[in-house]
Write an enzyme that holds these catalytic residues in place. Structure first.
Site, mmCIF file in Angstrom:
data_model
loop_
_atom_site.group_PDB
_atom_site.id
_atom_site.type_symbol
_atom_site.label_atom_id
_atom_site.label_comp_id
_atom_site.label_asym_id
_atom_site.label_seq_id
_atom_site.Cartn_x
_atom_site.Cartn_y
_atom_site.Cartn_z
ATOM 1 N N LEU A 33 -10.572 0.756 -5.324
ATOM 2 C CA LEU A 33 -10.272 0.182 -6.640
ATOM 3 C C LEU A 33 -8.921 0.623 -7.186
ATOM 4 C CD1 LEU A 33 -13.837 0.720 -8.143
ATOM 5 C CD2 LEU A 33 -12.927 -1.335 -7.038
ATOM 6 N N HIS A 34 -8.343 -0.244 -7.988
ATOM 7 C CA HIS A 34 -7.082 0.035 -8.687
ATOM 8 C C HIS A 34 -7.220 -0.458 -10.119
ATOM 9 C CE1 HIS A 34 -6.443 -4.213 -8.083
ATOM 10 N NE2 HIS A 34 -6.545 -4.052 -6.763
ATOM 11 N N HIS A 37 -8.874 -3.909 -10.871
ATOM 12 C CA HIS A 37 -10.343 -3.868 -10.927
ATOM 13 C C HIS A 37 -10.810 -3.235 -12.240
ATOM 14 C CE1 HIS A 37 -9.675 -3.569 -6.409
ATOM 15 N NE2 HIS A 37 -10.452 -4.630 -6.487
ATOM 16 N N GLU A 148 -7.603 -13.296 -12.262
ATOM 17 C CA GLU A 148 -6.737 -14.459 -12.016
ATOM 18 C C GLU A 148 -5.846 -14.211 -10.800
ATOM 19 O OE1 GLU A 148 -4.598 -15.263 -15.629
ATOM 20 O OE2 GLU A 148 -6.369 -16.122 -16.616
ATOM 21 N N GLN A 153 -9.903 -18.454 -5.764
ATOM 22 C CA GLN A 153 -11.264 -17.906 -5.773
ATOM 23 C C GLN A 153 -11.911 -18.094 -7.150
ATOM 24 O OE1 GLN A 153 -12.379 -13.982 -3.977
ATOM 25 N NE2 GLN A 153 -12.222 -13.271 -6.075
ATOM 26 N N ARG A 187 -4.889 -4.109 -0.687
ATOM 27 C CA ARG A 187 -4.132 -4.238 0.561
ATOM 28 C C ARG A 187 -2.688 -3.752 0.424
ATOM 29 N NH1 ARG A 187 -7.564 -9.132 1.429
ATOM 30 N NH2 ARG A 187 -8.683 -8.775 3.391
HETATM 31 P P1 AMP Z 1 -11.332 -7.505 -4.435
HETATM 32 O O1 AMP Z 1 -11.830 -6.092 -4.440
HETATM 33 O O2 AMP Z 1 -9.955 -7.658 -3.871
HETATM 34 O O3 AMP Z 1 -12.335 -8.463 -3.833
HETATM 35 O O4 AMP Z 1 -11.180 -7.927 -5.958
HETATM 36 C C1 AMP Z 1 -12.275 -7.847 -6.836
HETATM 37 C C2 AMP Z 1 -11.922 -8.510 -8.126
HETATM 38 O O5 AMP Z 1 -10.782 -7.881 -8.715
HETATM 39 C C3 AMP Z 1 -11.539 -9.998 -7.965
HETATM 40 O O6 AMP Z 1 -12.085 -10.748 -9.042
HETATM 41 C C4 AMP Z 1 -10.036 -9.960 -8.032
HETATM 42 O O7 AMP Z 1 -9.460 -11.168 -8.479
HETATM 43 C C5 AMP Z 1 -9.806 -8.849 -9.043
HETATM 44 N N1 AMP Z 1 -8.463 -8.301 -8.903
HETATM 45 C C6 AMP Z 1 -7.885 -7.820 -7.771
HETATM 46 N N2 AMP Z 1 -6.601 -7.452 -8.005
HETATM 47 C C7 AMP Z 1 -6.365 -7.714 -9.318
HETATM 48 C C8 AMP Z 1 -5.218 -7.565 -10.172
HETATM 49 N N3 AMP Z 1 -4.061 -7.079 -9.716
HETATM 50 N N4 AMP Z 1 -5.328 -7.943 -11.457
HETATM 51 C C9 AMP Z 1 -6.506 -8.452 -11.929
HETATM 52 N N5 AMP Z 1 -7.616 -8.624 -11.184
HETATM 53 C C10 AMP Z 1 -7.547 -8.259 -9.888
#
Ligand code: AMP
Length: 286
Positions: A33-34, A37, A148, A153, A187
């Site tokens: 997570l960052h 998230h 967004e 997605q 990533r």
């Molecule tokens: P993931 O862990 O990559 O599957 O992402 C989980 C959720 O976090 C998804 O709804 C992503 O769109 C959201 N997300 C990922 N990176 C960001 C970001 N930089 N800003 C806002 N939402 C994000």
């Protein structure tokens, strides 16, 4: 914050919460997570009484040769971030828990999934739609928060919830960026040295597009061409697409009217990166 590993435990806790009148927020993730998230978790915590986040690296949405095995993982760190951001229940299911038998049901949203990222990743959004519909069924009536950052997605999940009458309100949240404009992504750890520097080409291209629109350019081909030029000037970036599309249908537009989204995707060495913006409202873009 309580961490559970089974669907039964999560469902029971959420059913109990709803029975006592509490509102449920859901934040699905793949972990590592960052702050992007965490922003979804904070949005959920500000509107809901109970916030369930899930960490599941979903094999269905990775194609052969993609980074399923190498996807970064750090549960202890993720638990600390979740707790700090207001998550009350963390579900971390195993692959066997989510897919005890080989899955033969498909959830597909072809008109939204077969364009943009779906061209290079033809099986990706089927895997996403399937796991998200499982998570909606596990969480039950709730508000579900998505970034967004993954615009395509977000449109797919929103439409799927509508079409299948899921008892879920999908909420989109703004993109969180690094100070130099790079959209946060798990990533991004793959980006070392010169690739990390070059990775700002995505947000710079979007900024170029938005500035052209603000200066009165309405021809989509002109805007897309100008964004492509930035990629051609960056030898470390291999452009997949730059596009101007209707924000909801994801179909290409000729003219930049209201409700147009600019999207880019590129390979930078080991990392495939995506980014996007409203054509008129750049929000977090530097
Ligand atoms: P993931 O862990 O990559 O599957 O992402 C989980 C959720 O976090 C998804 O709804 C992503 O769109 C959201 N997300 C990922 N990176 C960001 C970001 N930089 N800003 C806002 N939402 C994000």
């Amino acid at each position: 914050m309580k961490t559970v590993h089974t669907i039964t435990e999560a469902r029971q806790l959420l059913d109990d919460a709803r029975a006592s009148g509490q509102r449920v927020g859901l934040v699905p993730t793949m972990g590592f997570l960052h702050d992007g998230h965490a922003s979804l978790m904070r949005a959920a915590a500000s509107a809901c009484d109970v916030v369930i986040s899930t960490i599941f690296v979903n094999p269905l949405q990775f194609a052969e040769g993609e980074d399923l095995e190498d996807y970064p993982r750090d549960l202890a760190r993720d638990q600390a971030i979740c707790a700090e951001a207001g998550v009350t229940l963390l579900l971390v299911p195993s692959v066997e828990e989510m897919y005890p038998t080989p899955i033969v049901t498909e959830v597909a949203v072809p008109p939204l999934a077969n364009v943009l990222d779906g061209i290079s990743r033809p099986t990706h959004f089927g895997g996403v739609a399937t796991v998200v519909s499982k998570l909606f069924n596990i969480a039950g009536p709730c508000h579900a928060y998505f970034g967004e950052k993954d615009w395509q997605q977000l449109q797919i999940v929103t439409r799927m919830a509508l079409d299948l009458s899921a008892p879920v309100t999908v909420v989109g949240c703004p993109i969180v960026r690094e100070p130099d404009g790079l959209a946060m992504s798990s990533r991004n750890v793959y980006l070392t040295g010169e690739y990390r520097t070059a990775a700002t080409v995505l947000s710079r291209a979007l900024r170029r597009g938005v500035d052209l629109v603000a200066s009165g350019q309405t021809d989509a081909a002109g805007v897309v061409g100008a964004m492509e030029e930035l990629f051609h000037a960056e030898p470390l970036a291999d452009l997949d697409y730059a596009a101007a599309v209707d924000a909801s249908t994801l179909q290409p537009v000729d003219q930049i009217s209201e409700n147009v989204r600019l999207l880019v995707a590129a390979q930078l060495g080991p990392a495939r990166l995506i980014d996007n913006t409203d054509a008129h409202r750049p929000n977090s873009l530097p």
